[in-house]
Design a protein around this motif. Structure first.
Motif, PDB file in Angstrom:
ATOM      1  N   ASN A   7      30.698  49.988  52.119  1.00  0.00           N
ATOM      2  CA  ASN A   7      30.851  49.071  50.997  1.00  0.00           C
ATOM      3  C   ASN A   7      32.307  48.633  50.882  1.00  0.00           C
ATOM      4  OD1 ASN A   7      32.347  50.948  49.313  1.00  0.00           O
ATOM      5  ND2 ASN A   7      30.423  52.028  48.973  1.00  0.00           N
ATOM      6  N   PRO A  64      38.942  43.611  49.098  1.00  0.00           N
ATOM      7  CA  PRO A  64      37.573  43.086  48.895  1.00  0.00           C
ATOM      8  C   PRO A  64      37.600  41.620  48.453  1.00  0.00           C
ATOM      9  CG  PRO A  64      38.198  44.449  47.030  1.00  0.00           C
ATOM     10  CD  PRO A  64      39.343  44.532  48.015  1.00  0.00           C
ATOM     11  N   LEU A 112      34.142  40.085  47.390  1.00  0.00           N
ATOM     12  CA  LEU A 112      33.728  40.529  46.061  1.00  0.00           C
ATOM     13  C   LEU A 112      34.516  39.802  44.981  1.00  0.00           C
ATOM     14  CD1 LEU A 112      32.238  42.404  44.118  1.00  0.00           C
ATOM     15  CD2 LEU A 112      33.979  44.150  44.578  1.00  0.00           C
ATOM     16  N   GLN A 172      33.301  36.228  44.716  1.00  0.00           N
ATOM     17  CA  GLN A 172      31.980  36.118  44.088  1.00  0.00           C
ATOM     18  C   GLN A 172      32.072  36.256  42.579  1.00  0.00           C
ATOM     19  OE1 GLN A 172      29.441  35.067  45.907  1.00  0.00           O
ATOM     20  NE2 GLN A 172      30.918  35.158  47.588  1.00  0.00           N
ATOM     21  N   VAL A 176      25.183  38.654  43.276  1.00  0.00           N
ATOM     22  CA  VAL A 176      25.993  39.756  42.766  1.00  0.00           C
ATOM     23  C   VAL A 176      25.231  41.073  42.825  1.00  0.00           C
ATOM     24  CG1 VAL A 176      27.323  40.552  40.761  1.00  0.00           C
ATOM     25  CG2 VAL A 176      27.221  38.133  41.306  1.00  0.00           C
ATOM     26  N   TYR A 230      26.296  43.683  45.405  1.00  0.00           N
ATOM     27  CA  TYR A 230      27.385  44.618  45.168  1.00  0.00           C
ATOM     28  C   TYR A 230      26.961  45.732  44.219  1.00  0.00           C
ATOM     29  CZ  TYR A 230      30.058  41.002  47.479  1.00  0.00           C
ATOM     30  OH  TYR A 230      30.506  40.098  48.404  1.00  0.00           O
TER      31      TYR A 230
END
Length: 590
Positions: A85, A97, A100, A103, A425, A428
């Motif tokens: 991850n 990240p 992430l 997003q 989303v 995640y």
């Protein structure tokens, strides 16, 4: 100890135990037999043909085994890093990240963009609907709200009265309308109202004698009424339109004209007003020749930029700010698109590398299910949402610049993209076990649900066709296949049951009795059996996934191969030579 056996190629085959002792390590303690086999495969070493090369071969044998074990270790570490991850990747290599972060930023920006466009589109839709309703009250004599399906005339004099009334209202539009409506222009002249009648070329119908003589070819007659030119139609009791209708042959009468208006309510919301062109068509439908002529008004709307306009204040600046914001949304989506596309490409490259490695060293092909784990469906969904957002944002900028007026297309693009952004989303959240239960249940239950729905659809379609052909003439909810499907789907969800039973006409006792058997069997079958089985399929999958989370998921060959790598993300063994030092200001902390 006996010497190593020679293979058919003349090489020496080293056993797993010898490879483990030569390489300094073997399969971990407690590993499965398959894991031990995969960790220590047989290695083929070239044979020595002469005594002079014996020392060199003795030196190369452990070196080759060590190189193979090193390749395996590198492949395991590469695969393990790929399936980490974002926070674990940061610990492993200090990788930020970015996907992430983008997003999360996209959620805020795309949602704000959608709300702004939704409020603007809401004013457009309200202006269209209110104008259509105003036109119905202006041009349809005796119209009352919510009577579109029942608005009709039944006598010849009523037809002439309706036509005369609509023409009279059209000529007096400037004096009677409370809106900013005006006639369309063709050059310097006002556009005319076209009055056309469509009828059979030949028709001699005698219902009393059960005879008819008809030519189904359709002919058209039209004449025009121009507001600029002097034209008197007299009172409503008089008919000076020179219009004569042959109701035996008559199919339809159409009154078509164009009007223009400006939507000024957008000024209060700091937006430039749009100019609207309304193409109105009043239709008198006599195709059934049933003695009932249905009247309808259709409004075809087109939006365009006004030719000459001036607005005081900061409206122009507000439009520029919105376009700058849309440009930032496009840049953010482009960055997300590039990052996700790169991850998808890397996944395909790593899949190909693993397939070749497995085939070369284990002489086995990787299963399709293992290969599909390299295809990240979440990234593909984000890529699709980014493409839709970019297209919708460009179209929105064109609409704000008054170059285009495709509100419906823009709404579909932005609405679908925003939905996919919010769904993306979840990817995640799936890194956390408590939130991942829903995703895993949906993924595992999807194949069974699709197969179950295919079987249930056969029964559902059978009931749809049966209800349409049998109950259609006696029940308004079964008049078309589309309405039958909507009615039955409502019944499955327990909606409108009593009304469906009560509205069944009892003209034929046999059909009425059939309708009771039909409805009772459908409701019992779908609510008490099929719907319960559908819920049971998902519930069973949920319990299975919950059990797997407690006791462990079934090991695939890919996961077994990766599990041999025991290096933790923060061990430092995942770093590359060109990796930068880890920043202490990142959101992911050890």
């Amino acid at each position: 100890m006996p010497p190593p056996a020679a293979d058919k190629t003349g090489g020496l085959r080293v056993s797993a135990a010898e490879a483990a002792s030569a390489g300094g390590r073997g399969a971990p303690a407690g590993a499965s037999p398959r894991a031990a086999e995969m960790a220590n495969p047989e290695v083929v070493i070239s044979s020595c043909s002469s005594h002079e090369e014996e020392n060199r071969c003795s030196f190369n044998q452990p070196t080759a085994v060590s190189e193979l074990l090193l390749l395996e270790d590198q492949m395991r570490r590469k695969l393990k890093f790929f399936f980490m991850n974002p926070c674990e990747k940061f610990w492993a290599r200090g990788r930020k990240p970015w996907k992430l972060t983008i997003q999360i930023l996209k959620i805020a920006m795309v949602t704000i963009q959608l709300v702004i466009f939704g409020l603007s589109n809401q004013m457009v839709v309200a202006f269209k609907e209110e104008n259509t309703l105003s036109f119905k009250h202006l041009f349809l004599k005796g119209y009352v709200d919510q009577m579109d399906d029942t608005y009709a005339v039944y006598t010849q004099s009523d037809v002439y009265d309706q036509i005369t009334f609509a023409v009279n209202q059209y000529l007096q539009l400037r004096n009677i309308s409370v809106g900013n409506h005006a006639y369309d222009k063709k050059g310097t002249k006002q556009s005319a109202m076209a009055i056309c009648q469509y009828f059979y070329k030949q028709g001699n119908i005698c219902p009393g004698n059960d005879t008819f003589d008809i030519d189904p070819e359709i002919e058209t007659e039209c004449f025009f009424v121009v507001p600029d030119e002097p034209f008197s139609i007299g009172t409503l009791e008089e008919n000076k339109l020179n219009l004569k209708l042959d109701f035996q042959r008559l199919l339809t009468v159409e009154l078509q004209f164009k009007l223009k208006a400006i939507n000024l309510q957008t000024v209060r919301h700091h937006e430039l007003p749009d100019c609207y062109d309304f193409t109105l068509t009043i239709t008198f439908n006599n195709m059934a020749h049933s003695g009932r002529i249905k009247i309808s008004l259709n409004n075809d709307v087109s939006i365009r930029e006004c030719e000459d306009w001036h607005v005081s204040g900061s409206i122009q600046k507000n439009t520029h700010y919105l376009m700058i914001f849309d440009a930032f949304v496009i840049l953010t989506c482009l960055a997300s698109l590039v990052l996700c596309l790169r991850s998808v490409i890397k996944g395909f490259q790593l899949r190909q590398e693993f397939v070749q490695f497995f085939l070369l060293h284990y002489k086995k092909e990787v299963s399709v299910s293992d290969q599909m784990e390299f295809v990240n469906g979440w990234y593909i969904m984000i890529i699709i949402s980014d493409m839709l957002t970019i297209s919708g944002s460009i179209l929105k900028m064109e609409i704000q610049a008054k170059s285009l007026t495709s509100y419906d297309v823009c709404s579909i693009l932005l609405g679908t993209s925003t939905m996919l952004v919010w769904l993306g989303v979840i990817r995640y959240l799936s890194f956390f076990q408590k939130y991942n239960l829903l995703i895993l249940t949906l993924q595992a239950a999807l194949p069974s649900v699709i197969r179950f729905c295919c079987c249930a659809a056969m029964i559902y379609l059978g009931y749809c066709f049966c209800g349409w052909i049998v109950l259609g003439p006696y029940h308004e909810k079964f008049r078309s296949l589309n309405r039958v499907s909507e009615c039955l789907f409502s019944l499955i969800n327990g909606d409108d049951m009593f009304a469906t039973f009560a509205k069944m006409q009892q003209k034929s006792y046999l059909v009425w009795l059939f309708s009771r058997v039909y409805l009772y069997s459908f409701i019992s079958l779908f609510i008490y059996m099929i719907l319960s089985l559908f819920i049971a399929v998902i519930t069973d999958t949920y319990e299975t996934i919950k059990h797997y989370q407690q006791d462990g998921f079934p090991e695939t060959e890919l996961r077994m191969f990766i599990s041999e790598c025991k290096d933790l993300p923060n061990s430092g063994k995942y770093k590359l030579e060109n990796d930068h030092p880890v920043s202490i200001f990142c959101c992911c902390k050890k």
